[in-house]
Scaffold this active site. Sequence first.
Site, PDB file in Angstrom:
ATOM      1  N   ALA B   7      61.550  72.847  20.393  1.00 52.77           N
ATOM      2  CA  ALA B   7      60.180  73.281  20.127  1.00 52.77           C
ATOM      3  C   ALA B   7      60.207  74.114  18.853  1.00 52.77           C
ATOM      4  CB  ALA B   7      59.646  74.099  21.297  1.00 52.77           C
ATOM      5  N   SER B   9      58.190  76.222  16.230  1.00 52.21           N
ATOM      6  CA  SER B   9      56.911  76.902  16.054  1.00 52.21           C
ATOM      7  C   SER B   9      56.533  77.034  14.584  1.00 52.21           C
ATOM      8  CB  SER B   9      56.998  78.302  16.654  1.00 52.21           C
ATOM      9  OG  SER B   9      57.964  79.054  15.920  1.00 52.21           O
ATOM     10  N   SER B  14      63.157  79.231  15.699  1.00 57.28           N
ATOM     11  CA  SER B  14      63.232  77.858  16.209  1.00 57.28           C
ATOM     12  C   SER B  14      63.786  76.902  15.152  1.00 57.28           C
ATOM     13  CB  SER B  14      61.882  77.381  16.735  1.00 57.28           C
ATOM     14  OG  SER B  14      60.850  77.604  15.814  1.00 57.28           O
ATOM     15  N   CYS B 102      52.701  81.617  29.226  1.00 51.88           N
ATOM     16  CA  CYS B 102      52.894  80.432  28.388  1.00 51.88           C
ATOM     17  C   CYS B 102      54.222  79.772  28.697  1.00 51.88           C
ATOM     18  CB  CYS B 102      52.826  80.807  26.909  1.00 51.88           C
ATOM     19  SG  CYS B 102      53.184  79.423  25.810  1.00 51.88           S
ATOM     20  N   CYS B 198      49.601  85.213  20.212  1.00 49.57           N
ATOM     21  CA  CYS B 198      49.523  84.105  19.250  1.00 49.57           C
ATOM     22  C   CYS B 198      48.117  83.565  19.050  1.00 49.57           C
ATOM     23  CB  CYS B 198      50.466  82.973  19.644  1.00 49.57           C
ATOM     24  SG  CYS B 198      49.929  81.992  21.061  1.00 49.57           S
TER      25      CYS B 198
END
Lengths: 394, 357
Positions: B7, B9, B14, B102, B198
């Site tokens: 994943a 971002s 990441s 999340c 976020c």
Amino acid sequence: MNSVYFDHAASAPLRPEARDCLDEWFARTGNPSATHAAGRLVRTAVEEAREQVAECLGARPADIVFTSGGTESDNLGVKGLAEAATPGRTHVVTSAVEHPAVRESVRWLGEHGHEVTEVAPRPDGVVPVEVVLAAVRDDTALVSVMAANNEIGAVNDVAAIGMALRERGVPFHTDAVQAVATLGVDVRRWPCDALSLSAHKFGGPQGVGIAYLRSGVPIAPVQHGGGQDRGVRSGTMAAALIAAAGAALVAAVADRDDLHGRLEGHRKLLVDRLGEVEGIRVNGPSDPDRRLASHLHLSIDGVTPDALGLGLDRAGLHASSASACVSGAGKASHVVEACGIDGDAALRLSMGTTTTEDEVEAAASILTDVVSRLRAGESVVQPPSGGPRGQVVA
Amino acid sequence: MANVLVAMSGGVDSAVAAALLVEAGHDVTGVHLKLADVPLAEQVPGQGCCTLDDAQDARRAAQVLGIDFYVWDMADLFRREVQQPFADAYVAGLTPNPCVTCNEKVKYAALHERAMALGFDAVATGHHARIWERDGERVLVRGIDRAKDQSYVLYMATADQLATTMLPVGEHTKDEVRRIAADRGLRMAAKPDSYDVCFIPSGDTAAYLRERVSADPGPIVDLDGRRLGEHAGTWQYTIGQRRGLGLGTHERRFVVDVDPASATVIVGPRDALACEWAQLGDPTWIAGRPPGEGDLTAQVRAHGRPVPATIDGDVVHFGEPVHGVACGQSVVLYDGEVCLGGGRVAAADRPALPISA
């Protein structure tokens, strides 16, 4: 692993004639608007291309303007006609399945003093002539209806729409970007005031488009500057790109009938193969005269769009599961929604000059395989030959 | 050699996670999750997450690393499972931690499911945490860089999920991560860390909530019930909050409790926040069983100082008073560096005031 390209509607391979033009004219230096010899030389490339395009479209060279692509041509056609319309005319008619370049231009007009009527298509994607004409009023400044839909491949009767509107004195723009590769586009048979083309859809390079703008019809410029092209499209004329676009269009028109025939054959083969798979439906008109031979739009059940996209990509089938949008994420398309098309995922396979029967068989086979794996919860990431699942080391 | 879905971002952690996995010889695929659906006009480059710039940064990193890259739009799911409950929690007088939710509902659950269904061997993220194998089980361990440790927001992972998760960045300090990024030509090496929620790029939670929650005015009272002022909605206040009370007094006052039912905000001195225990509603334990009776530590905030603690059933007893424990907050238990799991506070006791959810 060999990949097969079924996204010609998004971008088509560069024709050799176009590549030759790029090689020839990129080697030259000069601004086509300069009055000295170097400028005049590269200007020749532009004017030759203008004549080529005019002849291909049944137009006069003075009607042809070059742009940066289909989107700019759509902006110029839509905003240019509407903003220059007779004062008091502020109504715009369009369809619900236009390409975003038209749709968003019309939306912009709606936010800047215009009233918009959006007419619905039939479920097969065709925009009916009578529905368009019924929406036209005395204060209509512009009608914009595409010649052929880029997602579903439905072909509209632009000739009938154009003739009726010419008679009523209403300006008419048509986005012919998807049509020209496989259909005859001739402004003598399609009376219109503006028409958009995009070079990289018919074998020209990306970065150049064509706007047919009928001489004598008032057009407001969208891009302001030095007034280079007929005073209506400012910006340095990209000689090499324009030359390549002209050459590509000539070549495309020359082999259009042949291409159309080949693609109809490929399409039938695809439909036959995919007809064997449960839960895959063909969308769009069934009448071959009302659809593009290059396009096959499918609804697929039992798979999600993201998974289908990844699985097909991994297996080497390049096709569009949604219109390429800003962030790159797949979203439900407004065309699919407007036509009431259902299905868990939608897929557009579009073919072109380089498509072979072997590729068609491969595409059918890959799609069948990936769909069945996804439905069965099997991996689309592991190589098909199997092998041990990778070790995850903490 | 595994098929790993990373994943990405658009941030440096990441991107480096992906880089490390590529160098380890794995078959890496990058995915950018579009989660927060902040309208283009409200996006602030460098703040919040999932902006167009972030998607572009992630895409560019994937290109530099030579890996496949996709963008998955999970904004609807995110709105339903994270954003909406975030606002609902405040209205109910709870303090949510959306990052926990999340991971629990989107980054772990949904992404994991999709990845496994597609046939990936593992999901990787840029979280600063580590996964070790201990006695045949997977355990979640704090990241090497204590200041950046993110094990707290991953506490709800199951051992099964950890078995198919890779956290390459936890073995490195943040400085090392940035150096790795710079060495590999990843342009986000200098990108600042984002600290805001976020989906609230402005950082102004109160403003975000004001747009979504109707005003519900009521009194601000002290521990004796004396009325000190007015508020526009209990959801604008969180336990432990000191700023923004608008009381105009030289005394240091903190929000000690919020009671949405009576639309009352109760303030008091710091001592009134001292909490001796917290009862967890529905705790989850990574090992699949509750911790034993030994000496543990508890952390009540993402970057809070852990305090000694023991657990008895679903009640955590703090070895020293913890100030500002709000219902809805997560209490996470550690055995040394190993994260055991935890749960959201359903009830917390303080000497000054009995409070329940």
